[in-house]
Design a protein around this motif. Structure first.
Motif, PDB file in Angstrom:
ATOM      1  N   LEU A   1     -21.607  11.163  64.410  1.00  0.00           N
ATOM      2  CA  LEU A   1     -20.430  10.935  64.732  1.00  0.00           C
ATOM      3  C   LEU A   1     -20.207  11.322  66.366  1.00  0.00           C
ATOM      4  O   LEU A   1     -19.457  10.703  66.898  1.00  0.00           O
ATOM      5  N   ARG A   2     -20.769  12.353  66.853  1.00  0.00           N
ATOM      6  CA  ARG A   2     -20.858  12.792  68.306  1.00  0.00           C
ATOM      7  C   ARG A   2     -21.251  11.336  69.159  1.00  0.00           C
ATOM      8  O   ARG A   2     -20.666  10.805  69.930  1.00  0.00           O
ATOM      9  N   GLU A   3     -22.399  11.021  68.588  1.00  0.00           N
ATOM     10  CA  GLU A   3     -23.245   9.687  69.201  1.00  0.00           C
ATOM     11  C   GLU A   3     -22.201   8.480  69.113  1.00  0.00           C
ATOM     12  O   GLU A   3     -21.866   7.641  70.178  1.00  0.00           O
ATOM     13  N   TYR A   4     -21.587   8.350  67.897  1.00  0.00           N
ATOM     14  CA  TYR A   4     -20.796   7.040  67.693  1.00  0.00           C
ATOM     15  C   TYR A   4     -19.399   7.152  68.809  1.00  0.00           C
ATOM     16  O   TYR A   4     -19.182   6.159  69.206  1.00  0.00           O
ATOM     17  N   VAL A   5     -18.879   8.393  68.668  1.00  0.00           N
ATOM     18  CA  VAL A   5     -17.796   8.527  69.485  1.00  0.00           C
ATOM     19  C   VAL A   5     -17.881   8.172  70.953  1.00  0.00           C
ATOM     20  O   VAL A   5     -17.324   7.631  71.583  1.00  0.00           O
ATOM     21  N   MET A   6     -19.051   8.744  71.443  1.00  0.00           N
ATOM     22  CA  MET A   6     -19.439   8.440  72.742  1.00  0.00           C
ATOM     23  C   MET A   6     -19.629   7.302  72.968  1.00  0.00           C
ATOM     24  O   MET A   6     -19.181   6.721  74.186  1.00  0.00           O
TER      25      MET A   6
END
Length: 86
Positions: free
Chosen positions: A24-29
């Motif tokens: 999710l961190r990668e997706y949000v960024m």
């Protein structure tokens, strides 16, 4: 300290087991990076109206479809300057 929470109800093209904080961190960024910057900037400006200025604790994105499947799934945290909070 205050936090901004973004609640996301979109269905990601992944299995429910894959709503890990790392993914999710990668997706949000990638998908919400501009939104993240705007929210951070606006929140800091708003907080500066107060005396004394309250602490801004950062932002939490909650992906409702992933919550509860495994520990920590569905949540991603960013600190006050957008840094990864794990």
């Amino acid at each position: 300290s205050g936090r901004v929470t973004g609640v996301q109800t979109c269905a990601l093209p992944i299995s429910l087991a894959d709503y890990s904080p790392a993914f999710l961190r990668e997706y949000v960024m990638r998908e919400y990076g501009v939104q993240l910057g705007i929210y951070r900037s606006v929140m800091k400006k708003w907080l500066n109206r107060f005396d004394p200025v309250p602490d801004f604790g950062g932002m939490v994105y909650v992906f409702l479809r992933g919550v509860g499947h495994t520990q920590g799934a569905g949540f991603v945290f960013f600190g006050p300057d957008g840094e990864d909070m794990g």
